[in-house]
Design an enzyme around this catalytic site. Structure first.
Site, PDB file in Angstrom:
ATOM      1  N   LEU A 186      28.197  11.783  -9.334  1.00 49.23           N
ATOM      2  CA  LEU A 186      28.020  11.146 -10.639  1.00 49.23           C
ATOM      3  C   LEU A 186      27.625   9.680 -10.511  1.00 49.23           C
ATOM      4  O   LEU A 186      26.968   9.138 -11.397  1.00 49.23           O
ATOM      5  CB  LEU A 186      29.310  11.282 -11.454  1.00 49.23           C
ATOM      6  CG  LEU A 186      29.740  12.727 -11.761  1.00 49.23           C
ATOM      7  CD1 LEU A 186      31.074  12.740 -12.486  1.00 49.23           C
ATOM      8  CD2 LEU A 186      28.671  13.430 -12.579  1.00 49.23           C
ATOM      9  N   ASP A 187      28.007   9.038  -9.413  1.00 48.93           N
ATOM     10  CA  ASP A 187      27.614   7.646  -9.172  1.00 48.93           C
ATOM     11  C   ASP A 187      26.694   7.617  -7.954  1.00 48.93           C
ATOM     12  O   ASP A 187      27.062   7.189  -6.872  1.00 48.93           O
ATOM     13  CB  ASP A 187      28.840   6.770  -8.946  1.00 48.93           C
ATOM     14  CG  ASP A 187      28.489   5.276  -8.930  1.00 48.93           C
ATOM     15  OD1 ASP A 187      27.355   4.938  -9.324  1.00 48.93           O
ATOM     16  OD2 ASP A 187      29.341   4.460  -8.527  1.00 48.93           O
ATOM     17  N   PHE A 188      25.476   8.104  -8.151  1.00 44.88           N
ATOM     18  CA  PHE A 188      24.508   8.264  -7.067  1.00 44.88           C
ATOM     19  C   PHE A 188      23.689   6.979  -6.966  1.00 44.88           C
ATOM     20  O   PHE A 188      22.635   6.837  -7.571  1.00 44.88           O
ATOM     21  CB  PHE A 188      23.593   9.454  -7.383  1.00 44.88           C
ATOM     22  CG  PHE A 188      22.825   9.993  -6.213  1.00 44.88           C
ATOM     23  CD1 PHE A 188      23.057  11.265  -5.733  1.00 44.88           C
ATOM     24  CD2 PHE A 188      21.848   9.229  -5.595  1.00 44.88           C
ATOM     25  CE1 PHE A 188      22.332  11.789  -4.661  1.00 44.88           C
ATOM     26  CE2 PHE A 188      21.125   9.729  -4.528  1.00 44.88           C
ATOM     27  CZ  PHE A 188      21.364  11.013  -4.061  1.00 44.88           C
TER      28      PHE A 188
END
Length: 289
Positions: free
Chosen positions: A66-68
């Site tokens: 989700l936090d790429f």
């Protein structure tokens, strides 16, 4: 990312604490990466493709980050590895219609199909792929790429940006000799991997075996050596072509060192004096007149 060990601690001061011991990597700095050779940047993209494939087919199912962002990755021995899995998720979004499967990004939006099971099809995989495109592929692949590969690299970048392929796809890179370069998980890297189309050298060169030119360096970009011109080549013909393309190049030295793909490292020189004995190197001097 290699896990060497872990320790679970449960105390009154720090309840439910898990400490992990992992391999040490270098922080990913995009500006520094853009200053490295295209071959090294391609290796990073290749390791990212392998990571995307694993995330899409992990034992837990399809995993999305989700936090790429680049800050979630490190470089270890030239390979890209993810370090922060706090925001990883295996949940595929539920839906009742395609409109529920809407993905919004700063520059582009996508709507995926809703399956009969009520899940957005491949949303985790598609989210990872597009983030890889906008944070990595679009910067690292086209920049200073070999001219013979640029049209094909543009197709790959556009395909990932438009979601017309998945992380399990096989990209074929036909070279000028019609050999296929396959960018896919499980790739066996060999000397043909980065072969480039080269023209016949215009100048003639004298071969001096077991010889080296210690001085007469000049700087070029990109170079594996900050004080000289050290580049990788597929063969002697490519080294001759490179030397012909630099007006200051009067000689080059083949070393016994290779890059990760098997390409040979070559020093390019402004002159051929002095030449000293070295059993591990071969010098080629441009013949004038």
């Amino acid at each position: 990312f290699q896990l060497y060990g872990y320790c679970y601690q449960d105390s009154n001061d720090i309840p439910d604490t898990l400490t992990t011991i992992t391999e040490l990597g270098s922080p990913l700095e995009m500006i520094q990466l853009l200053q490295t050779s295209w071959e090294d940047r391609f290796r990073i993209c290749l390791s990212l493709v392998r990571l995307l494939h694993y995330l899409a087919h992990s034992p837990l199912g399809s995993v999305t980050l989700l936090d790429f962002r680049p800050r979630q990755f490190v470089i270890i021995d030239g390979e890209l590895k993810v370090t922060d899995l706090d925001d990883a998720s295996i949940e595929e979004s539920s839906c009742t219609s395609n409109s529920d499967c809407f993905m919004e990004f700063p520059a582009r939006n996508f709507t995926l199909p809703c399956s009969v099971e009520g899940r957005c099809q491949n949303m985790n995989e598609k989210r990872n792929l597009y983030n890889a495109y906008r944070f990595f592929f679009t910067y690292l692949l086209p920049h200073s790429a070999p001219s013979s590969l640029r049209p094909l690299l543009d197709k790959i970048v556009n395909a990932t940006g438009k979601h017309t392929t998945g992380s399990n796809a096989k990209y074929l890179f036909p070279s000028c000799d019609c050999h296929a370069w396959e960018l896919s998980p499980g790739l066996s890297v060999n000397s043909e991997f980065t072969q480039k189309c080269v023209k016949s050298a215009n100048a003639k060169y004298k071969r001096v075996p077991e010889a080296f030119i210690p001085d007469e360096n000049y700087r070029c970009w990109p170079s594996y050596h900050h004080k000289g011109c050290l580049l990788s080549v597929f063969d002697v013909n490519e080294a001759m072509e490179i030397c012909d393309s630099y007006s200051q190049c009067k000689a080059f030295v083949l070393t016994n060192q290779t890059t990760w793909t098997g390409r040979q490292l070559v020093f390019f020189k402004m002159a051929s004096n002095p030449i000293v004995p070295d059993p591990d190197k071969i010098t080629y001097v441009k013949v004038t007149g």
